[in-house]
Design a protein around this motif. Structure first.
Motif, PDB file in Angstrom:
ATOM      1  N   PHE A  15      44.525  34.584  52.245  1.00 39.15           N
ATOM      2  CA  PHE A  15      45.232  36.085  51.808  1.00 39.15           C
ATOM      3  C   PHE A  15      46.215  36.622  52.618  1.00 39.15           C
ATOM      4  O   PHE A  15      47.395  36.906  52.405  1.00 39.15           O
ATOM      5  N   PRO A 118      37.624  37.162  44.528  1.00 36.21           N
ATOM      6  CA  PRO A 118      38.655  36.408  44.273  1.00 36.21           C
ATOM      7  C   PRO A 118      37.928  35.011  44.036  1.00 36.21           C
ATOM      8  O   PRO A 118      37.114  34.576  44.890  1.00 36.21           O
ATOM      9  N   ALA A 140      40.231  36.702  39.521  1.00 33.14           N
ATOM     10  CA  ALA A 140      39.453  37.439  40.281  1.00 33.14           C
ATOM     11  C   ALA A 140      38.911  38.664  39.392  1.00 33.14           C
ATOM     12  O   ALA A 140      39.166  39.104  38.360  1.00 33.14           O
ATOM     13  N   TYR A 160      46.713  41.131  44.268  1.00 31.76           N
ATOM     14  CA  TYR A 160      46.205  39.757  43.816  1.00 31.76           C
ATOM     15  C   TYR A 160      47.339  39.057  43.039  1.00 31.76           C
ATOM     16  O   TYR A 160      47.341  37.975  43.103  1.00 31.76           O
ATOM     17  N   PHE A 165      47.254  35.177  41.684  1.00 30.03           N
ATOM     18  CA  PHE A 165      46.157  35.283  40.668  1.00 30.03           C
ATOM     19  C   PHE A 165      46.609  35.330  39.510  1.00 30.03           C
ATOM     20  O   PHE A 165      47.769  35.974  39.181  1.00 30.03           O
ATOM     21  N   VAL A 168      43.067  39.186  36.591  1.00 29.63           N
ATOM     22  CA  VAL A 168      42.307  40.305  37.318  1.00 29.63           C
ATOM     23  C   VAL A 168      41.685  41.289  36.531  1.00 29.63           C
ATOM     24  O   VAL A 168      42.307  42.102  36.081  1.00 29.63           O
TER      25      VAL A 168
END
Lengths: 278, 278
Positions: A15, A118, A140, A160, A165, A168
């Motif tokens: 991250f 995640p 996620a 995110y 990602f 989400v």
């Protein structure tokens, strides 16, 4: 915006890297290990590292807690009095209801906590496994609680998305745990049981093909982490195992009865369901 | 040397391609489908194709029977009177003891049958899935029987090596079936049971990660073939399922008892065993 990553393991470190890559310059690291913090600074993952959360936490707008499941509520409790008003905390834990229950008991009303998951793990451990590209295209889950502000949820969703990602999705904690028990935890149960079978031997690889290698990959498991994940979700996991056993028993019956028609029906159902997914 | 491939499916077709690539020019195909034979000739996989085995079988030195498990003994019985003296038959079936028993009852003493199992399957079906590169680096098992001539075993081993197989190992039929039940058939049982679980839904993919995709890959299964493979090996497969269930029950107990120490022990054992293999 000041962001702290608490725990620079494989997920926290990834991250940190991802946030830097997305243009966030004020990312700080908190970790018990000096050498981990040094590595993170040297690799440009964080602006500065702290062993003492007390030295930095009060200035943070977003605090991403990337610790083991059972460490999250104690962390919040320990530092609840120094958190900045209006700051947003978030986690990366693979189980939700049990963690939410524990955290809710200690969370001050001056901050918001966005519970998130995640979904891209790793067999690796520690900062050397950190690699934000692992999140590109991953999914996620966010599990909102009644006290969450919409703006907090949207900020975490935005972060995110910015680090790669794909989907989400918001889902209730209960549904999250039920589905994760099925699609993730059960897979680990099966893989571990296969590897631990008394049929496993030094000769196994002489006979094994792709499917054995694939199915047993996740039996190389971080036991410290997964024992916490399993036990924090044990009711849902036991239910998933039972549903699995129902199907296993149906197949055993066709073998015991030498029932080709029924076995073919079972295979047909599986093939058709699998093809709907992939 | 004249070689016939009986059944130009994904495995038979791949062998035909591989043998051509290895420099064997007299590879013939036998298949019930005219269009499959045409494709095989057009793609340079075989020299000539035959719908009627009677038209060619008597001239063959090696006959590779790539039919479904339950078709092998009937095929041998049907053509046993026209087989060339000293010719070598071989199969590609994933179970051995039951097939050997059936074939032995009809096999003329003038020919030899080398029972073999190339271990690289496919979810694809038919000649369009044929690709000999699938065999490169794959393993194969040969299960000798008392009547086999050493020269016959060595010839089949040589052909396998020439088309790219890595290890070709001799093993008793009983041990083959016992181990294959564990490393291959059990994997398919588990994958099918996971997909057929009542927890599977349209939403499943929202929650699923890599491990679910990997573990369920083989649930997209050729039911006609695998029902024969399972039922021809059902005693060994039931035993493998039981050994698996022993480990599954041990894990269920740790969940029911909330026993973190025992769960960690189980994970540790799995991790250490998995790492010995890969």
């Amino acid at each position: 915006m000041n962001i702290a990553i608490v725990g620079l393991g494989v997920i926290g470190g990834s991250f940190a890297k991802g946030l830097q890559a997305a243009g966030y310059n004020n990312v700080y690291g908190i970790d018990v290990s000096e050498s981990t913090l040094k590595t993170a600074v040297n690799q440009g993952m964080i602006k500065k590292g702290f062993v003492e959360a007390n030295d930095i936490l009060q200035d943070m707008d977003v605090i991403m807690i990337s610790l083991y499941p059972n460490q999250i509520a104690p962390f919040v409790e320990q530092y609840k009095n120094i958190l900045k008003d209006g700051s947003i905390l978030t986690d990366v834990t693979g189980v939700k209801a049990a963690i939410i229950e524990k955290v809710s008991k200690v969370l001050p009303s001056t901050v918001d906590f966005v519970f998130a998951h995640p979904m891209r793990g790793s067999e690796k451990k520690g900062i050397i496994g950190a690699d934000h590209t692992r999140f590109i295209g991953a999914n996620a889950l966010i599990t909102p609680i009644p006290t969450n502000k919409e703006a907090s949820l949207q900020l975490i969703e935005k972060l995110y998305k910015e680090i790669g990602f794909d989907q989400v999705t918001r889902v209730s904690p209960g549904k999250h745990d039920e589905q994760i028990a099925y699609v993730s935890q059960l897979m680990h149960v099966l893989s571990v049981a296969v590897v631990n079978s008394q049929q496993a031997s030094e000769e196994t690889l002489t006979f094994a093909g792709n499917s054995f290698q694939e199915l047993t990959r996740i039996a190389d498991i971080n036991g410290e982490l997964w024992s916490e994940l399993f036990l924090n979700n044990r009711t849902a996991l036991l239910t998933s195992i039972e549903h699995f056993e129902t199907e296993l028993n149906a197949m055993k019956l066709t073998l015991a009865d030498n029932d080709e028609d029924e076995l073919k029906k079972i295979f047909k159902q599986a093939t058709s369901k699998r093809r709907e997914w992939y």
